[in-house]
Structure formats: C-alpha cells, structure tokens
Design a protein around this motif. Structure first.
Motif, PDB file in Angstrom:
ATOM      1  N   HIS A 110       0.842  -1.187   0.000  1.00 55.64           N
ATOM      2  CA  HIS A 110       0.000   0.000   0.000  1.00 55.64           C
ATOM      3  C   HIS A 110       0.877   1.237   0.000  1.00 55.64           C
ATOM      4  CE1 HIS A 110      -2.409  -3.215   1.814  1.00 55.64           C
ATOM      5  NE2 HIS A 110      -3.488  -2.569   1.403  1.00 55.64           N
ATOM      6  N   GLY A 111       0.335   2.349  -0.451  1.00 52.39           N
ATOM      7  CA  GLY A 111       1.090   3.585  -0.394  1.00 52.39           C
ATOM      8  C   GLY A 111       0.352   4.709  -1.086  1.00 52.39           C
ATOM      9  N   ASP A 112       1.063   5.826  -1.292  1.00 53.45           N
ATOM     10  CA  ASP A 112       0.543   6.984  -2.014  1.00 53.45           C
ATOM     11  C   ASP A 112       1.517   7.340  -3.122  1.00 53.45           C
ATOM     12  OD1 ASP A 112      -1.804   7.643  -0.445  1.00 53.45           O
ATOM     13  OD2 ASP A 112      -0.417   8.206   1.150  1.00 53.45           O
ATOM     14  N   LEU A 113       0.988   7.684  -4.286  1.00 47.91           N
ATOM     15  CA  LEU A 113       1.850   8.182  -5.353  1.00 47.91           C
ATOM     16  C   LEU A 113       2.416   9.539  -4.954  1.00 47.91           C
ATOM     17  CD1 LEU A 113      -0.043   7.325  -8.663  1.00 47.91           C
ATOM     18  CD2 LEU A 113       1.911   6.164  -7.659  1.00 47.91           C
ATOM     19  N   PRO A 114       3.602   9.894  -5.461  1.00 54.65           N
ATOM     20  CA  PRO A 114       4.197  11.180  -5.101  1.00 54.65           C
ATOM     21  C   PRO A 114       3.430  12.376  -5.649  1.00 54.65           C
ATOM     22  CG  PRO A 114       5.494  10.076  -6.793  1.00 54.65           C
ATOM     23  CD  PRO A 114       4.484   9.087  -6.311  1.00 54.65           C
ATOM     24  N   ASP A 115       2.596  12.178  -6.659  1.00 57.30           N
ATOM     25  CA  ASP A 115       1.833  13.267  -7.263  1.00 57.30           C
ATOM     26  C   ASP A 115       0.375  12.860  -7.360  1.00 57.30           C
ATOM     27  OD1 ASP A 115       4.062  15.024  -7.842  1.00 57.30           O
ATOM     28  OD2 ASP A 115       4.627  13.563  -9.391  1.00 57.30           O
ATOM     29  N   PRO A 116      -0.555  13.843  -7.380  1.00 60.11           N
ATOM     30  CA  PRO A 116      -1.962  13.503  -7.591  1.00 60.11           C
ATOM     31  C   PRO A 116      -2.170  12.921  -8.977  1.00 60.11           C
ATOM     32  CG  PRO A 116      -1.626  15.876  -7.741  1.00 60.11           C
ATOM     33  CD  PRO A 116      -0.339  15.292  -7.249  1.00 60.11           C
ATOM     34  N   GLY A 117      -3.275  12.202  -9.153  1.00 64.11           N
ATOM     35  CA  GLY A 117      -3.540  11.591 -10.449  1.00 64.11           C
ATOM     36  C   GLY A 117      -4.964  11.090 -10.536  1.00 64.11           C
ATOM     37  N   ALA A 118      -5.309  10.550 -11.686  1.00 62.21           N
ATOM     38  CA  ALA A 118      -6.658  10.051 -11.930  1.00 62.21           C
ATOM     39  C   ALA A 118      -6.814   8.644 -11.362  1.00 62.21           C
ATOM     40  CB  ALA A 118      -6.955  10.045 -13.428  1.00 62.21           C
ATOM     41  N   PRO A 119      -8.031   8.267 -10.989  1.00 62.89           N
ATOM     42  CA  PRO A 119      -8.255   6.884 -10.558  1.00 62.89           C
ATOM     43  C   PRO A 119      -8.032   5.917 -11.711  1.00 62.89           C
ATOM     44  CG  PRO A 119     -10.340   8.043 -10.793  1.00 62.89           C
ATOM     45  CD  PRO A 119      -9.271   9.061 -10.958  1.00 62.89           C
ATOM     46  N   SER A 120      -7.456   4.747 -11.408  1.00 64.04           N
ATOM     47  CA  SER A 120      -7.212   3.763 -12.458  1.00 64.04           C
ATOM     48  C   SER A 120      -7.039   2.390 -11.846  1.00 64.04           C
ATOM     49  CB  SER A 120      -5.966   4.133 -13.278  1.00 64.04           C
ATOM     50  OG  SER A 120      -4.817   4.177 -12.434  1.00 64.04           O
ATOM     51  N   VAL A 121      -7.231   1.371 -12.675  1.00 64.86           N
ATOM     52  CA  VAL A 121      -7.016  -0.020 -12.271  1.00 64.86           C
ATOM     53  C   VAL A 121      -6.157  -0.683 -13.335  1.00 64.86           C
ATOM     54  CG1 VAL A 121      -9.139  -0.225 -10.932  1.00 64.86           C
ATOM     55  CG2 VAL A 121      -9.186  -0.745 -13.377  1.00 64.86           C
ATOM     56  N   HIS A 122      -5.391  -1.703 -12.923  1.00 62.84           N
ATOM     57  CA  HIS A 122      -4.412  -2.298 -13.832  1.00 62.84           C
ATOM     58  C   HIS A 122      -4.270  -3.789 -13.558  1.00 62.84           C
ATOM     59  CE1 HIS A 122      -2.909   1.846 -14.669  1.00 62.84           C
ATOM     60  NE2 HIS A 122      -3.236   2.020 -13.395  1.00 62.84           N
ATOM     61  N   ALA A 123      -4.020  -4.547 -14.609  1.00 67.28           N
ATOM     62  CA  ALA A 123      -3.625  -5.949 -14.516  1.00 67.28           C
ATOM     63  C   ALA A 123      -2.350  -6.103 -15.328  1.00 67.28           C
ATOM     64  CB  ALA A 123      -4.725  -6.863 -15.047  1.00 67.28           C
ATOM     65  N   VAL A 124      -1.247  -6.409 -14.658  1.00 69.13           N
ATOM     66  CA  VAL A 124       0.071  -6.470 -15.297  1.00 69.13           C
ATOM     67  C   VAL A 124       0.489  -7.928 -15.379  1.00 69.13           C
ATOM     68  CG1 VAL A 124       2.432  -5.616 -15.265  1.00 69.13           C
ATOM     69  CG2 VAL A 124       0.593  -4.242 -14.258  1.00 69.13           C
ATOM     70  N   ARG A 125       0.714  -8.429 -16.603  1.00 70.83           N
ATOM     71  CA  ARG A 125       0.882  -9.860 -16.816  1.00 70.83           C
ATOM     72  C   ARG A 125       2.297 -10.292 -17.186  1.00 70.83           C
ATOM     73  NH1 ARG A 125      -3.935 -12.650 -17.396  1.00 70.83           N
ATOM     74  NH2 ARG A 125      -5.826 -11.371 -17.347  1.00 70.83           N
ATOM     75  N   ASP A 126       3.201  -9.368 -17.498  1.00 71.36           N
ATOM     76  CA  ASP A 126       4.547  -9.784 -17.876  1.00 71.36           C
ATOM     77  C   ASP A 126       5.567  -8.766 -17.400  1.00 71.36           C
ATOM     78  OD1 ASP A 126       5.193  -7.809 -20.158  1.00 71.36           O
ATOM     79  OD2 ASP A 126       3.304  -8.680 -20.835  1.00 71.36           O
ATOM     80  N   ALA A 127       6.858  -9.173 -17.421  1.00 71.01           N
ATOM     81  CA  ALA A 127       7.928  -8.353 -16.854  1.00 71.01           C
ATOM     82  C   ALA A 127       8.090  -7.035 -17.594  1.00 71.01           C
ATOM     83  CB  ALA A 127       9.237  -9.146 -16.873  1.00 71.01           C
ATOM     84  N   GLY A 128       7.955  -7.044 -18.918  1.00 74.32           N
ATOM     85  CA  GLY A 128       8.088  -5.812 -19.683  1.00 74.32           C
ATOM     86  C   GLY A 128       7.010  -4.806 -19.323  1.00 74.32           C
ATOM     87  N   ALA A 129       5.767  -5.288 -19.236  1.00 77.72           N
ATOM     88  CA  ALA A 129       4.664  -4.406 -18.857  1.00 77.72           C
ATOM     89  C   ALA A 129       4.829  -3.908 -17.425  1.00 77.72           C
ATOM     90  CB  ALA A 129       3.343  -5.143 -19.015  1.00 77.72           C
ATOM     91  N   TRP A 130       5.399  -4.752 -16.547  1.00 78.13           N
ATOM     92  CA  TRP A 130       5.622  -4.370 -15.152  1.00 78.13           C
ATOM     93  C   TRP A 130       6.651  -3.249 -15.052  1.00 78.13           C
ATOM     94  CZ3 TRP A 130       3.824  -3.820 -10.642  1.00 78.13           C
ATOM     95  CH2 TRP A 130       4.607  -3.814  -9.490  1.00 78.13           C
ATOM     96  N   GLN A 131       7.722  -3.341 -15.837  1.00 76.41           N
ATOM     97  CA  GLN A 131       8.730  -2.279 -15.829  1.00 76.41           C
ATOM     98  C   GLN A 131       8.142  -0.973 -16.348  1.00 76.41           C
ATOM     99  OE1 GLN A 131      12.247  -3.248 -18.058  1.00 76.41           O
ATOM    100  NE2 GLN A 131      13.339  -1.402 -17.458  1.00 76.41           N
TER     101      GLN A 131
END
Length: 206
Positions: free
Chosen positions: A40-61
């Motif tokens: 858990h945490g907070d991003l360093p800057d404000p931003g829009a709400p979003s959801v993500h599913a990351v399936r591979d190392a390249g997409a994760w980076q």
C-alpha cells in the motif's frame, strides 16, 4: 495505461453476467484467489483513478516507470501477475485502499476493492494524495475486472477489456457452431423417422 469504462451496451452485458443489484445474489460459481504479496502507499503526485492488470515483466517495468513507483517484491511472471488499484487524488492524508476479495469464475477474475477514508479522530494533513494498492496473484488467462464493492461499479483495464471482447466473440462462434450441429442432428432425426415411417413392414395379419 488507459482505463475505459465499458460502453453502455457492453456494460449492461457485464452487469447481467458479473453483477446484480444490491441485495441480490450472484448465480456465478466462484473460487477465492490467493494473494501472495501486497503493498500500500501513495503516489508522489496527484492523479486520476485507475485499475491495472500487469501480466509480464516488460509491462511491469513500464508500469512502474509510468506510475513513478518501485516495488522490490520478487515476481515470477511465469507463475504470477500483479493487479493494482489507484484511488485518484484525495485532498488529505489518511485515505487507504484495500483489496477486500479476489475471486475467479468461469469467465473472469474479479478484484473487489474498498476505499477506507480517514477515521473521525484521525490526524490528517491537507496534502494531495493518490492512494494505491498492489497485489500479486496467480497468473491466469481469464480477463480481470475490478469492482468497487461487491456487484457495484465495474472498471476494466484496456487490455482486459479487449480480452473480454475476444472471449465473447469466441463464445458466440462456439454457440453458433453448437446450434448448427444441433440443427443437423435434428434434421437427421427427422429424416430417419420419415424413412422408418415409409419403409416399416406392414403389421402381421393373424
């Protein structure tokens, strides 16, 4: 990473398939999905709400670069994947987001998350925050959808949205194929019944 909400017709389909009004019960059989690690945490800057599913190392980076965060948890993408929820900008500290439940049906993996606001007596500061939660779950070919509370508003990451479209298309082709086979079988049965009727030997006379 774009996070569109499904168009009206498709969203209506999703509500029929994956959700029901408050107080109703789901007809989908589901199994719990384990979480092997989370953060858990907070991003360093404000931003829009979003959801993500990351399936591979390249997409994760790419994901970590775009979101300006670093999570050092070892992730084997041959076995695992990452799901993430960002609440969007909040005006004070003290907000958190938790993944309340993850379940798998025959059609999708559903991530159910909850926003937890500051408690009544909690000390907060007037700082813009963007709370997030990351979780490692087993890799799956199923599309991933995110629900804010059980059977409520559903969000679909762009890549998972296209997975659902392909899945629906494939299921439609399979259904059409079954219908064609059933029609051929019904026609064959009619032909055989007609043949039997026309060629049956006359009843024996006593």
């Amino acid at each position: 990473m774009k996070t569109p909400i499904a168009p009206a017709a498709f969203f209506a389909f999703l509500m029929l398939l994956f959700g029901t009004p408050a107080g109703a019960t789901s007809t989908l059989m589901s199994t719990p999905v384990p979480q092997s690690a989370s953060a858990h945490g907070d991003l360093p800057d404000p931003g829009a709400p979003s959801v993500h599913a990351v399936r591979d190392a390249g997409a994760w980076q790419q994901f970590q670069t775009e979101q300006r965060l670093t999570w050092a948890a070892p992730i084997d993408f041959a076995r695992d994947m990452v799901v993430a929820v960002f609440l969007g900008t909040r005006n004070t500290t003290g907000y958190t987001v938790q993944i309340a439940n993850i379940r798998a049906t025959d059609a999708v993996t559903e991530v159910i998350y909850t926003e937890i606001p500051p408690q009544a007596l909690q000390t907060v500061t007037e700082t813009l925050t963007n709370p997030y939660v990351l979780s490692v779950i087993p890799q799956s070919a199923l599309p991933v959808v995110f629900s804010s509370g059980h059977f409520k508003a559903t969000q679909i990451p762009y890549g998972e949205y296209t997975r659902l479209i392909r899945q629906i298309s494939e299921m439609s082709y399979q259904l059409d194929d079954v219908r064609r086979k059933n029609a051929m079988s019904e026609g064959r049965v009619r032909d055989l019944n007609s043949l039997i009727t026309r060629t049956a030997p006359p009843p024996s006379v006593r």
